[in-house]
Design a protein around this motif. Sequence first.
Motif, mmCIF file in Angstrom:
data_model
loop_
_atom_site.group_PDB
_atom_site.id
_atom_site.type_symbol
_atom_site.label_atom_id
_atom_site.label_comp_id
_atom_site.label_asym_id
_atom_site.label_seq_id
_atom_site.Cartn_x
_atom_site.Cartn_y
_atom_site.Cartn_z
ATOM 1 N N LYS A 19 0.870 -1.148 -0.096
ATOM 2 C CA LYS A 19 -0.350 -0.032 0.148
ATOM 3 C C LYS A 19 0.200 1.181 0.131
ATOM 4 O O LYS A 19 0.274 2.444 0.710
ATOM 5 C CB LYS A 19 -0.745 0.056 1.537
ATOM 6 C CG LYS A 19 -2.128 -0.711 0.978
ATOM 7 C CD LYS A 19 -2.769 -0.797 2.538
ATOM 8 C CE LYS A 19 -3.753 -2.590 2.704
ATOM 9 N NZ LYS A 19 -4.812 -2.322 3.535
ATOM 10 N N THR A 33 2.754 4.600 -0.846
ATOM 11 C CA THR A 33 2.765 5.787 -1.525
ATOM 12 C C THR A 33 3.910 6.204 -1.990
ATOM 13 O O THR A 33 5.306 6.023 -1.627
ATOM 14 C CB THR A 33 1.926 6.948 -0.784
ATOM 15 O OG1 THR A 33 3.220 7.362 0.315
ATOM 16 C CG2 THR A 33 0.468 6.030 -0.428
ATOM 17 N N ILE A 34 3.481 7.295 -2.847
ATOM 18 C CA ILE A 34 5.100 8.202 -3.611
ATOM 19 C C ILE A 34 5.723 8.455 -2.384
ATOM 20 O O ILE A 34 6.864 9.464 -2.528
ATOM 21 C CB ILE A 34 4.839 9.196 -4.611
ATOM 22 C CG1 ILE A 34 3.951 8.093 -5.926
ATOM 23 C CG2 ILE A 34 5.769 9.855 -5.267
ATOM 24 C CD1 ILE A 34 4.987 7.616 -6.620
ATOM 25 N N GLN A 35 4.848 9.725 -1.513
ATOM 26 C CA GLN A 35 5.422 10.091 -0.299
ATOM 27 C C GLN A 35 5.624 9.349 1.089
ATOM 28 O O GLN A 35 7.123 9.735 1.087
ATOM 29 C CB GLN A 35 3.877 10.872 0.351
ATOM 30 C CG GLN A 35 5.001 11.388 1.703
ATOM 31 C CD GLN A 35 5.721 13.058 1.451
ATOM 32 O OE1 GLN A 35 5.447 13.472 0.095
ATOM 33 N NE2 GLN A 35 6.094 13.260 2.133
ATOM 34 N N ASP A 36 5.601 7.896 0.619
ATOM 35 C CA ASP A 36 6.325 6.586 1.038
ATOM 36 C C ASP A 36 7.876 6.717 0.793
ATOM 37 O O ASP A 36 9.020 5.707 1.460
ATOM 38 C CB ASP A 36 5.473 5.287 1.465
ATOM 39 C CG ASP A 36 4.525 5.775 2.763
ATOM 40 O OD1 ASP A 36 3.989 6.493 3.523
ATOM 41 O OD2 ASP A 36 3.485 4.692 2.339
ATOM 42 N N VAL A 44 5.256 3.214 -7.290
ATOM 43 C CA VAL A 44 5.948 3.119 -6.422
ATOM 44 C C VAL A 44 7.064 3.047 -7.196
ATOM 45 O O VAL A 44 8.262 3.952 -7.082
ATOM 46 C CB VAL A 44 5.594 2.929 -5.360
ATOM 47 C CG1 VAL A 44 6.706 3.216 -4.118
ATOM 48 C CG2 VAL A 44 4.566 3.265 -5.212
#
Length: 136
Positions: free
Chosen positions: A46, A48-51, A85
């Motif tokens: 799950k 994200t790009i922020q992760d 990602v």
Amino acid sequence: MSESENFDFELQAEQLAKFAREQMSEEKTEFFNDIWQEAGVKDVRKMTIQDARRTLAILSNSEASIEFVKVFYGQAITNGMPSHVVNFILQSDTDGDGRTLAQEIFVDGTNPFRADHPVPQQQYFWEKSNDLDLEL
């Protein structure tokens, strides 16, 4: 994204996953878990790009070797990291030297978090000119 770029992306992702399978150890798994925890990633599937940005920053601030980075992201790919990602990570240029993470680890064999060549910077020169007439 063109077909050839997509092919390269898939090939690079598979190469990372294969490298990870060959290099995995329990010790590395513990390090990986620490990084995931620090980045706030509970489930790689799950992400994200922020992760991805957070994991890149953590690895950049550490002394992670190229091999460690390859195994870290290869294991994440094996565990189901979303393809958008993976693509973001492979196309990132964290050190700002104009080379993507994929180019640095697959082609150059250099650290993707440290500029290998001096990054060209624009230089500005201030010239004094006496022939300007200003009117107010």
